[in-house]
Design an enzyme around this catalytic site. Sequence first.
Site, PDB file in Angstrom:
ATOM      1  N   GLY A 622       0.833  -1.193   0.000  1.00  0.00           N
ATOM      2  CA  GLY A 622       0.000   0.000   0.000  1.00  0.00           C
ATOM      3  C   GLY A 622       0.858   1.229   0.000  1.00  0.00           C
ATOM      4  CB  SER A 623       0.990   4.344  -1.495  1.00  0.00           C
ATOM      5  OG  SER A 623      -0.262   4.269  -2.098  1.00  0.00           O
ATOM      6  N   GLY A 624       0.890   4.180   2.099  1.00  0.00           N
ATOM      7  CA  GLY A 624       0.318   4.811   3.284  1.00  0.00           C
ATOM      8  C   GLY A 624       0.820   6.223   3.434  1.00  0.00           C
ATOM      9  CB  SER A 625       0.507   8.632   6.145  1.00  0.00           C
ATOM     10  OG  SER A 625       0.301   7.568   7.032  1.00  0.00           O
ATOM     11  N   GLY A 627       4.757   7.415   2.803  1.00  0.00           N
ATOM     12  CA  GLY A 627       5.599   6.538   2.004  1.00  0.00           C
ATOM     13  C   GLY A 627       4.860   5.358   1.418  1.00  0.00           C
ATOM     14  CB  VAL A 629       3.834  -0.245   2.877  1.00  0.00           C
ATOM     15  CG1 VAL A 629       4.264  -1.327   3.859  1.00  0.00           C
ATOM     16  CG2 VAL A 629       3.535   1.045   3.600  1.00  0.00           C
ATOM     17  CG  ASP A 752      -1.807  10.564   9.915  1.00  0.00           C
ATOM     18  OD1 ASP A 752      -3.004  10.879   9.739  1.00  0.00           O
ATOM     19  OD2 ASP A 752      -1.021  10.311   9.001  1.00  0.00           O
TER      20      ASP A 752
END
Length: 913
Positions: A622-625, A627, A629, A752
């Site tokens: 995933g592309s989390g907060s 950055g 992953v 967050d």
Amino acid sequence: MRLFLLFSFSALMLHEAYGFTDEPDRKALLDFKSQVSEENQDALSSWNNSSPLCNWKGVTCGLKNKRVTRLNLGGCQLRGMISPSIGNISFLISLNLSDNSIGGTIPYEVGNLFRLKYLNISFNFLEGEIPDNLFNCSRLLDLDLCHNHLGGGVPSELESLEKLETLDFGANNLRGKLPASLGNLTSLARVSFSKNNLEGRIPDDLARLTQLVHLGLGENKFSGGFPPSIYNFSSLEYLNMFGNVFSGSLKPDFGNLLPKLRLLEMGTNSFTGPIPTTLSNISNLQEFSIEQNKMTGSISSSFGKLKNLKTLRLHNNSLGSYSSGDLEFLKALSNCTQLQTLLVNRNRLGGVLPTSITNLSTNLWKLDLGTNFIFGTIPYGIGNLVSLQKLVLRENLLTGPLPSSIGKLSRLVFLNLTSNRMSGEIPSSIGNITWRLCKFKRLCTLSVAHNKLYGHLPQVLGNWLMGAKILDFSNNDFSGSIPGYFGNFSLLEYLNLSINNFEGEVPTEGKFRNATVVLVFGNQYLCGGIKELKLNQCIVQAQPSHSSSSKKVTIELSIGIALLLMVLIMAYISLCWFRKIKNNQLSSNSTYSSTREVVHEKISYAYLRNATDGFSSSNLIGSGSFGTVFKAFLPTENKVVAVKVLNLQRRGAMKSFLTECESLKDIRHRNLVKLLTACSSTDLQGNDFRALIYELMPNGSLDMWLHPEEVEEIRRPSRTLTLFERLNIAVDVISVLEYLHVYCHEPIAHCDLKPSNVLLDKDLTGHVSDFGIARLLMKLDQESFFNHLSSAGVRGTIGYAPPEYGMGGQPSIYGVLLLEMFTGKRPTNDLFGGNVTLNSYIKLALPERVLDIADNSILNSGLRAGFPLDECLIMVFKVGLRCCEESPKNRLATSEARKELILIRERFFIGRR
Ligand SMILES: *[C@@H]1O[C@H](CO)[C@@H](O)[C@H](O)[C@H]1NC(C)=O
Ligand SMILES: *[C@@H]1O[C@H](CO)[C@@H](O)[C@H](O)[C@H]1NC(C)=O
Ligand SMILES: *[C@@H]1O[C@H](CO)[C@@H](O)[C@H](O)[C@H]1NC(C)=O
Ligand SMILES: *[C@@H]1O[C@H](CO)[C@@H](O)[C@H](O)[C@H]1NC(C)=O
Ligand SMILES: *[C@@H]1O[C@H](CO)[C@@H](O)[C@H](O)[C@H]1NC(C)=O
Ligand SMILES: *[C@@H]1O[C@H](CO)[C@@H](O)[C@H](O)[C@H]1NC(C)=O
Ligand SMILES: *[C@@H]1O[C@H](CO)[C@@H](O)[C@H](O)[C@H]1NC(C)=O
């Protein structure tokens, strides 16, 4: 003895004088008399042998045969029972025993009265079943047995009363279903079965009752859709279906099929769908009530066509769309000049309160728009509604002041404006309301709690509120002294002045002697009062004559103390700050070199590149907060991990990255995603490369589970989370917050916190991820940090974070997370916008509509039969809402919230874990 003989003799003489034809009636009536006792001794005194039968009270005889044809003993205060000999009065056409206190059963012998046309035994205490024999009275036109304790079913033999025009079985204990044979009584014009325990569908055979004018089915357990047979009753003027379990929607041409309706009561059922606009074709409609249902759609402006409308009750539904336009109908209603009652509270009405409400009927006495999503201010012209007695606008989003024209509402006795955002002072014109009361006190209620009203309570308020029972001024910014006049309000049961800025001495006289009546807590500068209030004593004056200066002294003293405290606190803070800077300098100087040894040596860019197949998209989680992953297999550790590659804008200046990571590693908790190590390196192009290596959470993020519809199919969870699992995760997350908050030396804000940052391990235990990363980036790369903020919109804008962002704001961020977890709705959902937020939406739905707002997948996920789902959800939502309280002083502390959630879990899932 002699007297008796004489009496008997004279009676005998009289008998002879009047002839013996009436003998059976006389005997029967005297027997009837002997079975009843009169509360009012005179009621049947004329029933004696010395006066002619046909002159007896309530008795009417036939002209020719002198036999009793009518017996009218309505309202004679008779007790006792109905004698079976009533059946001997064989010429009886009309029998009225209504409104007495007669008990026992209806004698079987009444069935012998075959000439009977009118039978009214309503408003008594009759028990037992309706005797079959009664249905021999085939000439009956009017049968009224309402308001008794009759049991059993509605007999299907009723059909033999072929001529029946009026049938009233209302307010008894009748059970079972309505017999289809009722449809044979085609002359029926007025029927009521209201207030019984009848159930089942209304038989279709009733469609033959086309003469029906009045139909009462209210307060039973009737079910099924709106009975199709009713659409046949084109003469119907009165229809009461209130308080049943009818469901389904109404035909769009409802109004065209039932054009003669005057009163239509459908409240407290489970009707769904829109209100048919054809209702506006029912030109004589005076009352339309469909409160407490599940009606949706808008409230049509066409109600304005109903010139005779007096009562419109639409409250407790799901009408409106939270948006402007929802209140258009108010403008149209100004054509309904007869309107007296308008209740649309507890719906989804949005938009600005239109000034057109001031043009509503001057006959309006009850107006409730409460618990909606209405904005704007109360228009000045509200004073035009001169008949208004009850005005409720509570739980909306209204701003601005209470207009001074309120003083014109001379009949106002109930005003509830609680939970809005109103400001300004209470207008002194409110004292004008009294001008009509003169001397007598009227019971009145005023609640303006939870607003932003300020100023002193005007002296004249006392005039209006003299007869007050409930007064709530709490949670505002009122100041000045507490008026002593409240003490004299003899009917006062509740006076809440708490959480304001009232000051000075609390009176001790009258109602102020009772601490359960008067609440004053949360007013900083109050003193005195009775002991139970536990306030400070007011400072005693040396010269008691200057009582006003004593207050001044108190205030000056308080200000002095406050100032001193502030100075001390600031000194302490600067000291700590100074020390911290010193420590930081020390640590970054001395530990930089040593960290390299602590952090895993082997973690280099090349190593990670290998482990992720060259950061291939097949390993992208995933592309989390902050950055992207990737899943990675670390061969040296024989372990699958998650690698978060940070998006950095700024080169260099990352010297202390690994140090910072080390300090993050020290913060351990079973519900934090474990940071294993970090990588600080350069990529093949020579760019800075920073990555964090975490424990892998095989079940992905909570976000995916809450919003599966947004997840691509291959990654979508195969099922939904149960209520129990959600509760567990909620407890997991708050445990972390409590830990970070209470147990860490330096409280660290996890600014967050949202479902995508809560990851689930193989057992679906929740782990908070990305913790501390924001702080890390803020220190190391402010540019990325602020970019992240603006792109992801963490700060306040999307509802997760409160204004005091990151500063002890966790409970409210957590509160929103909790609300999202159990509604399945993001705070960014289209439903919300402007002043409507996820929490105001929930607040308004509680407690009655809790199942409407809960995530559907909770409702569908295998709970044991009889599980009190609504009760459990209400408790959870309440914790969420209390975490979100705007003012920190009302907000639930993290540790309290955790305790409450654990209690809820124990209460509803005892022994399950
Ligand atoms: C009523 O009529 C029945 C049968 O004719 C008779 O036996 C009874 O005595 C009568 N009752 C009275 C009170 O007259
Ligand atoms: C019988 O009724 C008559 C007429 O009401 C009344 O005047 C008289 O007092 C009554 N007699 C007795 C003994 O109650
Ligand atoms: C009465 O109604 C029942 C059921 O609707 C029907 O079967 C029956 O034929 C009717 N009887 C008469 C006399 O109309
Ligand atoms: C209200 O009355 C006015 C004047 O009679 C009329 O023009 C208007 O159409 C009416 N509004 C509604 C909604 O019936
Ligand atoms: C209230 O009464 C005073 C004095 O009679 C009058 O001047 C004022 O206009 C009134 N205010 C309202 C809003 O009716
Ligand atoms: C006024 O409204 C508030 C908020 O909905 C409610 O809690 C309170 O009971 C109401 N007061 C009265 C007297 O009905
Ligand atoms: C105080 O007020 C409560 C509520 O009105 C009442 O029940 C109680 O009796 C009062 N106590 C005293 C001592 O007057």
